[in-house]
Design an enzyme around this catalytic site. Structure first.
Site, PDB file in Angstrom:
ATOM      1  N   GLY C  73     -71.542  43.648 -24.392  1.00  0.00           N
ATOM      2  CA  GLY C  73     -72.289  44.909 -24.507  1.00  0.00           C
ATOM      3  C   GLY C  73     -73.661  44.713 -25.113  1.00  0.00           C
ATOM      4  N   LEU C  74     -74.255  43.558 -24.788  1.00  0.00           N
ATOM      5  CA  LEU C  74     -75.645  43.296 -25.179  1.00  0.00           C
ATOM      6  C   LEU C  74     -75.919  43.407 -26.669  1.00  0.00           C
ATOM      7  CD1 LEU C  74     -77.651  44.887 -22.233  1.00  0.00           C
ATOM      8  CD2 LEU C  74     -76.750  42.583 -22.470  1.00  0.00           C
ATOM      9  N   CYS C 131     -76.378  44.512 -16.157  1.00  0.00           N
ATOM     10  CA  CYS C 131     -75.321  44.219 -17.121  1.00  0.00           C
ATOM     11  C   CYS C 131     -74.166  45.198 -16.956  1.00  0.00           C
ATOM     12  CB  CYS C 131     -75.821  44.295 -18.560  1.00  0.00           C
ATOM     13  SG  CYS C 131     -74.487  43.937 -19.718  1.00  0.00           S
ATOM     14  N   THR C 199     -72.689  38.866 -13.753  1.00  0.00           N
ATOM     15  CA  THR C 199     -71.223  38.779 -13.648  1.00  0.00           C
ATOM     16  C   THR C 199     -70.658  39.814 -12.668  1.00  0.00           C
ATOM     17  OG1 THR C 199     -71.104  40.244 -15.548  1.00  0.00           O
ATOM     18  CG2 THR C 199     -70.937  37.897 -15.983  1.00  0.00           C
ATOM     19  N   GLY C 223     -68.208  32.133 -14.646  1.00  0.00           N
ATOM     20  CA  GLY C 223     -67.594  30.801 -14.631  1.00  0.00           C
ATOM     21  C   GLY C 223     -67.361  30.287 -13.224  1.00  0.00           C
ATOM     22  N   GLY C 250     -71.342  30.139 -12.346  1.00  0.00           N
ATOM     23  CA  GLY C 250     -70.343  29.076 -12.303  1.00  0.00           C
ATOM     24  C   GLY C 250     -70.878  27.667 -12.207  1.00  0.00           C
TER      25      GLY C 250
HETATM   26  C1  LIG Z   1     -70.790  35.887 -22.888  1.00  0.00           C
HETATM   27  C2  LIG Z   1     -71.822  36.256 -21.865  1.00  0.00           C
HETATM   28  C3  LIG Z   1     -72.906  37.030 -22.227  1.00  0.00           C
HETATM   29  C4  LIG Z   1     -73.868  37.389 -21.302  1.00  0.00           C
HETATM   30  N1  LIG Z   1     -74.944  38.119 -21.704  1.00  0.00           N
HETATM   31  C5  LIG Z   1     -75.931  38.408 -20.812  1.00  0.00           C
HETATM   32  C6  LIG Z   1     -77.102  39.088 -21.217  1.00  0.00           C
HETATM   33  O1  LIG Z   1     -77.273  39.416 -22.382  1.00  0.00           O
HETATM   34  N2  LIG Z   1     -78.049  39.357 -20.279  1.00  0.00           N
HETATM   35  C7  LIG Z   1     -77.904  38.977 -18.974  1.00  0.00           C
HETATM   36  O2  LIG Z   1     -78.815  39.225 -18.170  1.00  0.00           O
HETATM   37  N3  LIG Z   1     -76.807  38.311 -18.560  1.00  0.00           N
HETATM   38  C8  LIG Z   1     -75.807  38.019 -19.440  1.00  0.00           C
HETATM   39  N4  LIG Z   1     -74.700  37.319 -19.018  1.00  0.00           N
HETATM   40  C9  LIG Z   1     -74.581  36.913 -17.609  1.00  0.00           C
HETATM   41  C10 LIG Z   1     -75.053  35.473 -17.411  1.00  0.00           C
HETATM   42  O3  LIG Z   1     -76.395  35.354 -17.747  1.00  0.00           O
HETATM   43  C11 LIG Z   1     -74.817  35.007 -15.975  1.00  0.00           C
HETATM   44  O4  LIG Z   1     -75.558  35.834 -15.106  1.00  0.00           O
HETATM   45  C12 LIG Z   1     -73.364  35.054 -15.563  1.00  0.00           C
HETATM   46  O5  LIG Z   1     -72.539  34.707 -16.649  1.00  0.00           O
HETATM   47  C13 LIG Z   1     -73.053  34.136 -14.379  1.00  0.00           C
HETATM   48  O6  LIG Z   1     -73.246  32.797 -14.694  1.00  0.00           O
HETATM   49  P1  LIG Z   1     -72.062  31.817 -15.186  1.00  0.00           P
HETATM   50  O7  LIG Z   1     -70.925  32.012 -14.239  1.00  0.00           O
HETATM   51  O8  LIG Z   1     -72.632  30.435 -15.108  1.00  0.00           O
HETATM   52  O9  LIG Z   1     -71.708  32.213 -16.564  1.00  0.00           O
HETATM   53  C14 LIG Z   1     -73.730  36.960 -19.956  1.00  0.00           C
HETATM   54  C15 LIG Z   1     -72.648  36.178 -19.589  1.00  0.00           C
HETATM   55  C16 LIG Z   1     -71.694  35.817 -20.519  1.00  0.00           C
HETATM   56  C17 LIG Z   1     -70.530  34.972 -20.078  1.00  0.00           C
END
Ligand SMILES: Cc1cc2nc3c(=O)[nH]c(=O)nc-3n(C[C@H](O)[C@H](O)[C@H](O)COP(=O)(O)O)c2cc1C
Ligand SMILES: Cc1cc2nc3c(=O)[nH]c(=O)nc-3n(C[C@H](O)[C@H](O)[C@H](O)COP(=O)(O)OP(=O)(O)OC[C@H]3O[C@@H](n4cnc5c(N)ncnc54)[C@H](O)[C@@H]3O)c2cc1C
Ligand SMILES: Cc1cc2nc3c(=O)[nH]c(=O)nc-3n(C[C@H](O)[C@H](O)[C@H](O)COP(=O)(O)OP(=O)(O)OC[C@H]3O[C@@H](n4cnc5c(N)ncnc54)[C@H](O)[C@@H]3O)c2cc1C
Ligand SMILES: Cc1cc2nc3c(=O)[nH]c(=O)nc-3n(C[C@H](O)[C@H](O)[C@H](O)COP(=O)(O)O)c2cc1C
Ligand code: FES
Ligand code: FES
Lengths: 309, 263, 309, 263
Positions: C73-74, C131, C199, C223, C250
């Site tokens: 939740g940012l 988000c 996500t 992931g 991922g």
């Molecule tokens: C714990 C967590 C916090 C995240 N916080 C943000 C955020 O603050 N702002 C944002 O744009 N994306 C946020 N994301 C999304 C990631 O930047 C990314 O777009 C997403 O996790 C997909 O990449 P990944 O599969 O490699 O994790 C967050 C992801 C995770 C897992």
């Protein structure tokens, strides 16, 4: 304590809420080698089309983290061969049958439903409006599935409902902004239940050859990897729909199945995991019974949508 | 009929760099298995890897069987870490065995790399069932990867080595080795190895009028004919019979059936 | 052979195409304990808002098969504390900074971008329009993100572009019918690049307690589980966009990163996997160099979108 | 500063049903670790499980450390299958140690179930650093799960047992055991165990004017303060400082800081 696992899925009586996902169980014969498939709530057959289909060229399959991508492209024997060669086995076993169908137009779906009803080929119809593998990924931008357009969902559903008195389930795609819209459209069209979810669009590239891994480039992602997405969509839809839900997407265990049921699914389908563990559907039936026993719940219907918010 | 069984590992030994022989206690599966068939191995609990791994029977015993495998990726790497006493869940036997036909004079086996895996069982079967002695071409990248020589010498086979780098035997390809054996219409050729090799072996056999059975590979989900993921394209005219399943219609195919220009 | 990994991402010069995903690297300090973070092409900071945010109540995190769900939740320190307490470290290290921002209106985004530019707080702006964790899942049906509405994407982008001369990247959501529409809208609004994907919406239920696992019920799935979905979206967008793509979803290894680059991403971000393996981003930089060497490619830009169809 | 290191398993033994002690060779990590801190264990290569698992240091040696763990789910089940000689990748030390304060007369440790894990190291530290002998309440479901008695007897501690089923010691809860020790303002209480137990222990301490430090648990992704996933709610008035990270701000907290009514 006597536990009842019986559910009524939009008019289809199932002795328990467990079926299999279309395309992951063929027409039942192979897996009957591992357990008595008539013990399932229902057997859902591979999508049937009017004419047999060869599907996409290989490679059609690749493993992914906790899942798999497939681009089978609805290879199937066609409805007539199904009725002649596959149905007798399922009927002899006494299976409850969900006949999954795929057509190129509302008329084709209607025709398929009619044939199935006329020949006793199914006890309910599941209309696959959401297969990601029947378009050429090179040309179809983002893919355009019937299920991605609520108005089309309504029209197709109406056409199928008009053609048959069998319960009609409409199978939806997760590749939408709001799956509730698609589900509501199906309900408006007269669907007796919605099936969710079909696979998520995905692809893979082999960095060494720099070529796509699947010949059709894009495929459908399934398996435990997508389970959280599926549970969320079931929960969303359950809040807004009157008709019941057949939930699927990454179900491997009874505990997974319970997530779907608590989120609002009346019944569940085991898909890709059956490839890994052919007895999984049967184990889930047992596991649901155990769960009810352990939690002192006499009728599984009490657990449908029973998540405490 | 295929079984699902928890099988104890009897041994798991490195026989060449990155190549292992794994022996499993599996009397029920062994009793129903034949050369050319395969099993699907659940590498471990948990979802990584998600799918089972297909492996041919190398040899079939009374109380179990062995497989011969090369470390390829995650699944086989994990398999290589296992030790005797541990248990693997096995699904098998699956697929169709090598057809055995007494009318042929000569039985020639052609193995490319880890494609040797199903041949010890096939050699055994030819010797025992047909009372014939097969000949074998063993091809590999380099000398150290020429496997199972002893097994075939013990059967009394003529063994022809071919290596990519000329470090042992003839320098060349498996199909070159086959050509040296001068195959003809009196021969049945059994081939196993990478797709380009099989294509070349098929071409030699077609040119010489020898029948050829190849053991094909394809990525598999179910191993049991259900998912339709493992297909290869055949020459069958009927559109919807064109895709044949490696797991159920094969893995052994008469090579004339395969649409080689797709590969 | 001398390999150049330099890329220009919509005006942002990066010494290599590897950054980290917002929210998975905080403001860099922690992971600098494991490797010199200035070696990355850029550091992308956790979403910054005008005022500090406490985020959602716990639990906020759960592991899933080959991935995780989060509903943070940012939570963030707010832009002023960032400028005062976090920025000096990044500047001292000599990092290239992508400042990710989150606001409640176009005006707030504009203000954030302006502040960042004025204080030298970033070398490029990434606007998080996607988000999934800032809505209450109980009330927001299907979730309604700015990124799910192309017209809003355009408007927000225009507002931000008007406020700053820094390169502006717009971060999009995979929960759409066709991500190309969102990307085109960003391009029309003047975006210098698009970041994809955020996500996927997902949820989990604990069957024993019958309660949602996350306090906010719904969270974002990330992931390796979602990698095939992300690669597909990058490929779709690359075919239709003029501006470059920052790809993520991922990525764990150089081979994964290459999939995104071949699909059309100019740069890539490592997200959730960094929690498991803090040195992963650095290893990917090295792995890309190795890949280019092995394939005899002198300039990584030649590989962008180089998948052979 | 935390390290990432491949550490050899020295031993991994079942010490009670479903409870194991794992000893790792990790001189560098051990040299910088203190009681109350923890490490993140990469259970195995591949993506199942995806995240590392947090584990407290049970004892810290010159050349490594031990952990004490209970089989809970997939990750710990896989850990239990490992054997000495194998290697685990470890991230640590992480988090803040138990604060040690010589001004208190009595040091009381309260352990619920596997919550005993960080206390052998804490007991050692109190004995060695402060020259005091702690008292300990060991609570568990049943007698067989009362762990580490010997360790504390060797330190000369008073050991009080409490079991849910009355199979050993007092029948009741950990907080009942603590009450028996009559804690007061001259005491510092260290607690580790499930959240409801910690809440009860905090209540006792608050009522008796004893200061209490608890080791908290939360699901963790990074273990390092980055992801903000492991937070618990505190009493801090400032809105955006309300969420405290178990991994970085803890895992040891003065229990007065925690907003217990949220649990
Ligand atoms: C714990 C967590 C916090 C995240 N916080 C943000 C955020 O603050 N702002 C944002 O744009 N994306 C946020 N994301 C999304 C990631 O930047 C990314 O777009 C997403 O996790 C997909 O990449 P990944 O599969 O490699 O994790 C967050 C992801 C995770 C897992
Ligand atoms: C019928 C049959 C019999 C086989 N017999 C043997 C044998 O006896 N010895 C042996 O070493 N290998 C054999 N193989 C190949 C073996 O299955 C693969 O090497 C193995 O699956 C690789 O798994 P991995 O996890 O190590 O590799 P990864 O590359 O990580 O696997 C990823 C995915 O690709 C699949 N895959 C990778 N390579 C192959 C391949 N060559 N063929 C089919 N699928 C593949 C895997 O099954 C998995 O789904 C056989 C394959 C088939 C189809
Ligand atoms: C700082 C800290 C120190 C810990 N020290 C110990 C110890 O010394 N001995 C011990 O036995 N356990 C300890 N735990 C709990 C231990 O981390 C979990 O039991 C373990 O992660 C369970 O993993 P699993 O895969 O077996 O279970 P699963 O239930 O399969 O795990 C699923 C997910 O939930 C998380 N999880 C499950 N239970 C817990 C829990 N109680 N706390 C935090 N996360 C959890 C896992 O890490 C994983 O991400 C500690 C936890 C924390 C936060
Ligand atoms: C190999 C394969 C083939 C499939 N074929 C069909 C099909 O013919 N018709 C259909 O409606 N869905 C088909 N699906 C989708 C599944 O029925 C199911 O919706 C999806 O896989 C999600 O469930 P799972 O994650 O449990 O596999 C197929 C899925 C797989 C993996
Ligand atoms: S692997 Fe499923 S049909 Fe062959
Ligand atoms: S586990 Fe990531 S902040 Fe604590």
């Amino acid at each position: 304590m006597s536990i009842s696992l019986r559910v009524n899925l939009g008019g289809l009586e199932m002795k328990n809420p467990v079926t299999v996902a279309s395309g992951t169980f063929a027409y039942g014969e192979e897996y009957d080698q591992y357990f008595d498939i008539s013990q399932l709530g229902a057997v859902t057959v591979k999508s049937l089309s009017l004419r047999p289909r060869a599907g996409n060229p290989p490679p059609r399959l690749v493993e992914t983290p906790a899942g798999m991508l497939n681009a089978i492209g609805l290879q199937n024997v066609g409805i007539e061969a199904y009725l002649k060669d596959k149905l007798p086995f399922l009927r002899k076993k006494g299976c409850t049958i969900i006949g999954n169908i795929y057509g190129h137009s509302p008329e084709e779906y209607a025709q398929l439903a009619q044939r199935l009803e006329a020949e006793g080929g199914a006890d309910a119809i599941e209309a696959n409006l959401s297969c990601p593998n029947v378009h050429d990924a090179r040309t179809a931008r983002g893919c355009s599935l019937v299920a991605q357009n609520p108005e089309l969902v309504r029209q197709y559903t109406v056409a199928i409902k008009t053609a048959t008195r069998l319960p009609v389930f409409v199978k939806l795609s997760p590749n939408v902004v709001d799956i509730v819209e698609s589900a509501v459209a199906a309900q408006e069209g007269g669907a007796d239940a919605v099936s969710l979810i079909n696979t998520l669009l995905g692809m893979g590239i082999n960095p060494e050859t720099r070529r796509p891994i699947l010949s059709n480039i894009v495929g459908g992602l399934s398996g435990p990897a997508i389970r959280p997405v599926a549970v969320k969509m079931v929960w969303d839809v359950a809040k807004h729909l009157k008709i019941p839900i057949l939930g699927m997407g990454g179900i491997c265990t009874a505990s997974d199945a319970m997530q779907f049921i608590l989120a609002g699914a009346r019944a569940v389908a085991v898909g890709s995991y059956v490839f890994r563990e052919p007895t999984a559907p049967m184990k889930i039936v047992q596991g649901l019974d155990d769960y009810c026993r352990r939690h002192g719940v006499a009728d599984i219907n009490q657990l449908v949508g029973a998540m405490a918010v | 009929m295929p079984h699902l069984a928890d099988c104890r590992i009897m041994s798991n030994q490195e026989i060449a760099p990155e190549h292992y022989r794994l022996t499993l206690h599996a009397p029920q599966i062994a009793a129903e298995s034949a050369a050319g068939q395969f099993c699907m191995i659940e590498v471990r609990p948990g979802y990584a890897p998600f799918l089972r791994r297909p492996m041919s029977f190398e040899r079939i015993f009374n109380d179990g069987f062995s497989i011969l495998y090369r470390v390829q990726g995650e699944g086989t790497r994990l398999m290589a870490m296992m030790s005797s006493g541990q248990v693997l869940n096995i699904q098998g036997p699956l697929g169709k065995p090598f057809p055995l036909n007494p009318t042929y004079q000569r039985h020639i086996l052609v193995a490319g790399g880890i494609g040797i895996a199903p041949f010890p069982a096939l050699g055994d079967a030819i010797v025992r069932t047909l009372g014939k002695t097969p000949e074998i071409v063993i091809a590999a990248r380099t000398e150290r990867l020429l496997l199972c020589e002893k097994d075939f010498r013990q059967m009394g086979c003529r063994v022809h080595f071919v290596t990519d780098d000329g470090s042992a035997g003839e320098k060349g390809l498996a199909s070159d080795g086959l050509l040296r054996l001068n195959p003809g219409p009196d021969c049945v050729v059994y081939a196993c190895g990478p797709m380009p090799m099989l294509k070349a072996v098929h071409a030699v056999c077609a040119a010489r009028g020898a029948v050829c059975y190849a053991s094909l590979e394809a990525e598999m989900a179910c191993g049991d004919g259900v998912c339709l993921g493992c297909v290869v394209e055949s020459n069958v005219e009927v559109e919807y019979e064109r895709m044949v399943r490696v797991c159920k219609d094969g893995p052994i195919f008469d090579t004339r059936i395969i649409r080689w220009d797709a590969y």
